[in-house]
Design a protein around this motif. Structure first.
Motif, mmCIF file in Angstrom:
data_model
loop_
_atom_site.group_PDB
_atom_site.id
_atom_site.type_symbol
_atom_site.label_atom_id
_atom_site.label_comp_id
_atom_site.label_asym_id
_atom_site.label_seq_id
_atom_site.Cartn_x
_atom_site.Cartn_y
_atom_site.Cartn_z
ATOM 1 N N LYS A 51 0.823 -1.220 0.000
ATOM 2 C CA LYS A 51 0.000 0.000 0.000
ATOM 3 C C LYS A 51 0.858 1.272 0.000
ATOM 4 O O LYS A 51 0.634 2.177 -0.804
ATOM 5 C CB LYS A 51 -0.940 0.009 1.234
ATOM 6 N N SER A 52 1.822 1.332 0.916
ATOM 7 C CA SER A 52 2.668 2.537 0.971
ATOM 8 C C SER A 52 3.528 2.652 -0.277
ATOM 9 O O SER A 52 3.777 3.762 -0.768
ATOM 10 C CB SER A 52 3.550 2.517 2.216
ATOM 11 N N THR A 53 3.963 1.518 -0.791
ATOM 12 C CA THR A 53 4.739 1.537 -2.040
ATOM 13 C C THR A 53 3.898 2.137 -3.166
ATOM 14 O O THR A 53 4.388 2.944 -3.965
ATOM 15 C CB THR A 53 5.197 0.107 -2.402
ATOM 16 N N LEU A 177 -3.103 10.024 1.920
ATOM 17 C CA LEU A 177 -3.080 9.871 3.379
ATOM 18 C C LEU A 177 -2.601 8.455 3.683
ATOM 19 O O LEU A 177 -3.236 7.481 3.275
ATOM 20 C CB LEU A 177 -4.488 10.085 3.948
ATOM 21 N N ASP A 178 -1.466 8.354 4.386
ATOM 22 C CA ASP A 178 -0.934 7.021 4.693
ATOM 23 C C ASP A 178 -1.073 6.765 6.193
ATOM 24 O O ASP A 178 -0.206 7.170 6.970
ATOM 25 C CB ASP A 178 0.527 6.901 4.247
ATOM 26 N N GLU A 179 -2.174 6.138 6.578
ATOM 27 C CA GLU A 179 -2.456 5.828 7.989
ATOM 28 C C GLU A 179 -2.288 7.071 8.862
ATOM 29 O O GLU A 179 -1.637 7.014 9.913
ATOM 30 C CB GLU A 179 -1.531 4.702 8.475
ATOM 31 N N HIS A 180 -2.900 8.163 8.447
ATOM 32 C CA HIS A 180 -2.645 9.437 9.115
ATOM 33 C C HIS A 180 -3.293 9.538 10.493
ATOM 34 O O HIS A 180 -3.025 10.485 11.211
ATOM 35 C CB HIS A 180 -3.059 10.611 8.224
HETATM 36 MG MG LIG Z 1 2.360 1.169 4.797
#
Ligand SMILES: [Mg+2]
Ligand SMILES: Nc1ncnc2c1ncn2[C@@H]1O[C@H](COP(=O)(O)OP(=O)(O)OP(=O)(O)O)[C@@H](O)[C@H]1O
Length: 256
Positions: A51-53, A177-180
């Motif tokens: 996901k973050s990638t 938004l990455d797990e903000h």
């Molecule tokens: Mg991640």
């Protein structure tokens, strides 16, 4: 590009990382994703799913190995993160990541609206001062009382509120938004999610939000995608998303 109105289009994007032993790990596998104006997409999936990638490749922090990426019809595949920053704003999990601790809240907001002074691309438009003032006057964990306080003295929740306002102020084409809310307590997390929703709706933002909070993924946004083992295994929107039950969503995690 197939869809002339899309905010983002990814075509057959692949990414391979190499382990310490130089073994290839295929992290993103032939990703095709089209994001439309106004989409508010929750992204769910196991730890390590990619996901973050995916977000890093959209933002240009990482280059795709193969495939193409378009933002509003422009091929940005070979553009670096600085070039793409004209279109994209991000809020990360770490409340320290998005703000400058030594600067006050006001100064951070000012920096967000004058990024071009730092050699970065100017944004499409900044929020009018009146719009910003009205945003700050709403109950946001007291941030309006800390405008002249160095940000290092703010709580994590207050810093995330500030990060969100700075991101919205840029009026980006795409908000990532990455797990903000992951580092926040439940009450603060809920407040930050409500603010996120409000900003996305009132500022007509298009947003991609990674979350491990299934309730938030279900409750917010018009679309939900699941990334598993480097692939988009589910993509539901509109009525299908409204009808989606938590039990069904959880069952996707067992799918191999
Ligand atoms: Mg991640
Ligand atoms: N720069 C890198 N070099 C090598 N491997 C990497 C790199 N970045 C990520 N990985 C690996 O790629 C895989 C996917 O990582 P990613 O951070 O995209 O997962 P994620 O879905 O965001 O997980 P989480 O929910 O834990 O945040 C993981 O196995 C991770 O260890």
């Amino acid at each position: 590009m197939n869809n002339s109105t899309a905010i983002l289009e990814m075509q057959s994007v692949n990414k391979v990382f190499f382990t310490e032993n130089n073994l290839p790990k295929h992290i993103l596998k032939d990703i095709n994703l089209t994001i439309y104006p106004g989409d508010f997409i929750s992204v769910i999936g196991n730890n390590g799913a990619g996901k973050s990638t995916l977000l890093n490749i959209i933002a240009g922090n990482l280059a795709a190995d193969t495939g193409s990426i378009y933002i509003k019809n422009h091929d940005v595949t070979n553009q670096n993160v600085t070039k793409r920053a004209k279109h994209i704003a991000r809020v990360f999990q770490d409340p320290q990541a998005g703000t400058a601790g030594e600067l006050t809240s006001s100064q951070n907001l000012a920096v967000a609206s004058t990024k071009q002074h730092f050699g970065l691309q100017p944004y499409r438009r900044n929020l009018a001062p009146a719009e910003l003032k009205s945003l700050l006057q709403q109950p946001q964990m007291g941030l309006e009382r800390f405008l002249d306080t160095p940000v290092k003295y703010l709580s994590g929740g207050q810093r995330q509120v500030l990060s969100l306002l700075m991101a919205a102020q840029k009026q980006p084409d795409l908000l990532l938004l990455d797990e903000h809310t992951a580092a926040l307590d439940p009450k603060t997390s809920a407040a930050v999610m409500e603010l996120t929703n409000k900003l996305v709706n009132s500022q007509h933002l298009t947003s991609l939000m990674i979350t491990h909070k299934m309730e938030d993924a279900l409750h917010y946004g018009n679309r939900l995608i699941m990334v598993q083992d480097g692939q988009i295994t589910h993509d539901v929107r509109g009525d299908d998303k409204l009808k989606l039950k938590k039990t069904e969503m959880l069952s996707w995690f067992n799918y191999k």
